[in-house]
Write a protein that holds these residues in place. Sequence first.
Motif, PDB file in Angstrom:
ATOM      1  N   LYS A  17       0.827  -1.114   0.003  1.00 56.47           N
ATOM      2  CA  LYS A  17      -0.015  -0.008  -0.087  1.00 56.47           C
ATOM      3  C   LYS A  17       1.050   1.242  -0.034  1.00 56.47           C
ATOM      4  CE  LYS A  17      -3.674   0.066   2.595  1.00 56.47           C
ATOM      5  NZ  LYS A  17      -4.747   0.335   3.596  1.00 56.47           N
ATOM      6  N   THR A  19       1.356   5.420  -0.435  1.00 58.30           N
ATOM      7  CA  THR A  19       0.784   6.798  -0.242  1.00 58.30           C
ATOM      8  C   THR A  19       1.184   7.659  -1.313  1.00 58.30           C
ATOM      9  OG1 THR A  19       0.522   6.527   2.085  1.00 58.30           O
ATOM     10  CG2 THR A  19       0.373   8.863   1.196  1.00 58.30           C
ATOM     11  N   SER A 104      -4.081   6.485  -0.454  1.00 56.29           N
ATOM     12  CA  SER A 104      -3.318   5.246  -0.677  1.00 56.29           C
ATOM     13  C   SER A 104      -3.747   4.570  -1.775  1.00 56.29           C
ATOM     14  CB  SER A 104      -3.070   4.331   0.775  1.00 56.29           C
ATOM     15  OG  SER A 104      -4.614   4.011   0.908  1.00 56.29           O
TER      16      SER A 104
END
Length: 139
Positions: A17, A19, A104
Amino acid sequence: MFSIFSKLQKMNIKGEKVTLNKSTEEIYMLVSDPQTYKQIMPSDMDKFEVNDQGFVFALKGMPEIALKFKEKIPNTRVVLTSAKDSLTFDLNVFIEKITDNSCSVQFTFDGKFNMFISAMVEKPLNNFIKSLTEGVSAI
């Protein structure tokens, strides 16, 4: 007759994940556009063609893969699926709001393959998801 080659098993691969300093709307628009995938594909791409449902691509030494858009949930998720009935898998792009100008993004792969195919494709699929993640991070 039962065979290890006929029993399907689930394969789930989750990318990192990441950002991004873009809004959920910006990322959703990008991942909803087939042309974006040409930009974020691995560098060893041999072929990329957009069609009316999605796109077809091939990486060096691999067979062509045809993907079509299956589901688009604004600013939250885009799902691509195999355009061939013989393959059962989805490529998901999850988008989660952090602030108005950041979110994200996570790519996941969910499929069902026989044990033989699973063993063959697991490493290339992990590398593929990693490349897509790196590519979207660079946009």
